[in-house]
Scaffold this active site. Structure first.
Site, mmCIF file in Angstrom:
data_model
loop_
_atom_site.group_PDB
_atom_site.id
_atom_site.type_symbol
_atom_site.label_atom_id
_atom_site.label_comp_id
_atom_site.label_asym_id
_atom_site.label_seq_id
_atom_site.Cartn_x
_atom_site.Cartn_y
_atom_site.Cartn_z
ATOM 1 N N ASN A 1 -4.048 -6.473 -7.165
ATOM 2 C CA ASN A 1 -2.747 -6.774 -6.559
ATOM 3 C C ASN A 1 -2.736 -8.119 -5.838
ATOM 4 O O ASN A 1 -1.746 -8.829 -5.871
ATOM 5 C CB ASN A 1 -2.323 -5.637 -5.608
ATOM 6 N N ASP B 1 -10.317 0.287 -8.372
ATOM 7 C CA ASP B 1 -9.655 1.081 -7.328
ATOM 8 C C ASP B 1 -8.456 1.866 -7.853
ATOM 9 O O ASP B 1 -7.992 2.792 -7.198
ATOM 10 C CB ASP B 1 -9.201 0.175 -6.186
#
Lengths: 405, 405
Positions: B111, B141
């Site tokens: 991100n 993740d």
């Protein structure tokens, strides 16, 4: 139904499990089941502890598919034990053996287990009780004498080498100093295996520290500075068993300095695994002493831990095959009339890797361990030699092929 | 020779590497190389840092075999970066893009990387410079929004599940309490994957602690006592990112209590991995509070560390394939005229596991992360639900089959 008039068998597993100790169990069981002279095959739950408690699993009737799944499962399917039987303990074992007409005892384990088998065997001889006692070697530490190498080592070495290969690419992508702590209380065989995936002089591990060479933090710092200055990064293999100049375990000294109680097993061995303390100490030491601004210095430590001996689905094919065969040979030797012994792997003097299996004396395998010989450690004491790489490479049964840009 | 009159490409990799981030790189490169409209394909060494330094690797002429070996190699073959470009940084990137007639920018990352791509893209629009900017997702993740799951997660989940499977057999062989610390700063996706190899209610992990549920040491102790009392052993999965009732990272609180400096990256995130401190703290806490004689209580902690994202030779086949396809799709979308975006994996509503790949907005993927939803966590907050298992199982592409006696 089993025939109680035939000699019965007790087989157990002991010490730290490996990825292929169940191959040896299954190798012995399948060979025993093929014989007419064998009665009940009783698997002892948790080694000698299961014998005195008469906690047995019937292994005569386990179906072949399940047995094969067990063979491919890491860790001791019967359960393991760290108990070392003394006089009183052995007397209880005999009572159980006599009561159950047990005439064959197979114990799969390391040097402590060979010693346990030796004690039981000597008590049997002294009592004029005919018992055939065979030790089947296993240990990821590869520190048993007589045998060229130990079943269990190849798989652990494959895991460690693959871990170093991937971690080295990770460390090259985000450069810094990376410390990886590897199992091995007294011998550096497994730590040394960290180098087996290197394909380039710039590949890590760039430094290897084993228990056979006294560890100096000053020399360690100087070594790391040299590599880091030259390559801009440094990947390090450290044995959990490294000892300082006085012979004190660095992990134990550190734990005591931090006020932690150091656990010892029933053999008096200190507990080194299952803690990240050594890696964290070495990382903190480098951060404090590298004289590089901490904002630009990336130092990480991983402790590979129990995954080295138990990771599922990644054993060495060579190790699997040899561990199975050690179990088969022990059963065959016992049934052919040998009264006691251990199975040793003998490497043949051939151009291709080839082995044979021979009987060894229990007393030659018990207690004393085998360190990494001098010719496998480099002159500076911070790496391994080509001789070690030639020795260990066939045992891992192949490693991944990586690519670089 | 490359044709300089065509639109040139810069491709880079960013953030923590995965086992399959190079599949995405190769997927994009092979698709771009098949096109007539693409000129030079420039791989940036160490992400945005390599762009501003004009440190590029020519990817037009790397031969196909080498490219395939790179695809199967863990970690970022171009090198990675933790830099987050600000206004000044982006100005430098543009100067390099203009100078080299770069018209396509692909950035493979999480991100934070999507956010970097978004900033660069907005500056391009504001400068009327035609640039096609695509983010290609990766992260172990699994915390990116829009996409059903992230390339990189399946392989890390396979590693973690296999590690728990083998370690559970090891812990059953030598019973005690075993704590395994798993990566994941804010989301428990990877820690939850520890359960994927369970085949029996007695199999570990018996307890799972994720960052989404506030961690109480008292509740932890009560949970462990209950399992240990019932099974005589307890295997525990703990995320490195667990937070206490005040939202403070347990690892960070512990490091500060011990007087350690807590490293933070350029995004302000604390450094949690590369230390065994959390596992050691939890193990010491249990030893001190279980009220079981220490001679009979075996407590061990392992921190799986960087192996989870970098272990060589054990990626998920499903993950490999999907990561490759994400790279291909990003290249295809950019060449078909889309100006910017990210690639998202969409799970189809079919009985067999099947996916499609769709374009997502950069702004929908950037910055904010996706936590484990409530329905994947059990009511007591110490385990996962069947819904999670159904979600995650197809992503690991199969696990070893183990046998028991």
């Amino acid at each position: 139904m089993s025939d109680f008039s035939k000699g019965n068998v007790v087989i157990g597993q002991s010490g730290g499990p490996t990825a292929v100790i169940n191959q040896s169990l299954v190798g012995a069981v399948e060979t025993l089941r093929d014989s007419d002279t064998i009665g009940r095959i009783m698997g002892a739950r948790h080694g000698v502890a299961g014998i005195v408690a008469e906690n047995f699993v019937d292994l005569n009737d386990v179906d072949a598919d399940r047995l094969e799944a067990v063979a491919n499962t890491p860790a001791a399917a019967l359960g393991s034990s760290r108990d070392k039987p003394d006089e009183v303990y052995c007397r209880k074992i005999f009572d159980v053996f006599k009561k159950n007409d047990v005439r064959y005892f197979f114990y799969i384990g390391g040097n402590d287990s060979a010693d346990a088998a030796r004690i039981v065997n000597e008590m049997a001889s002294a009592s004029d009780y005919e018992l055939r006692t065979f030790h089947i070697p296993k240990t990821i530490d590869n520190d048993l004498r007589v045998t060229d190498h130990c079943p269990g080592y190849g798989s652990a070495a494959k895991f460690v080498a693959s871990a170093f290969m991937g971690d080295d690419r990770d460390s090259a992508a985000l450069p810094g100093i990376k410390i990886n702590v590897v199992m091995g209380r007294d011998a550096g065989w497994l730590t040394a295996a960290g180098v087996l995936g290197r394909s380039d002089p710039a590949d890590g591990p760039h430094l290897v520290y084993v228990p056979e060479v006294p560890f100096s933090t000053e020399q360690f710092l100087a070594d790391v500075k040299e590599i880091y200055g030259r390559l801009g990064r440094c990947q390090i293999a450290v044995s959990e068993g490294i000892k300082d100049m006085t012979g004190t375990s660095v992990t134990v000294a550190l734990a005591e300095a931090l006020g932690h109680r150091v656990e010892r097993d029933s053999h008096g061995n200190p507990q080194l695994s299952g803690s990240g303390a050594l890696g964290d100490f070495l990382a903190d030491y480098l951060k404090a002493n590298m004289k590089v601004p901490l904002e630009t210095l990336r130092v990480r430590a991983d402790t590979f831990g129990y995954l080295q001996r138990s990771f599922a689905g990644y054993a060495s094919e060579v190790d699997r095959r040899e561990a199975r065969e050690c179990g088969r040979r022990a059963a065959a030797l016992a049934m052919s009339g040998d009264l006691d012994g251990s199975v040793a792997i003998k490497r043949l003097d051939s151009s291709e890797y080839e082995v044979d299996y021979v009987r060894a004396e229990l007393s030659d395998v018990a207690r004393v361990t085998k360190s990494l010989p001098k010719e496998y450690i480099n002159d500076r004491g911070n790496g391994v030699t080509e001789e070690f790489i030639s020795y260990a490479t066939p045992l891992v049964g192949g490693l991944p092929v990586l690519g670089k840009l």
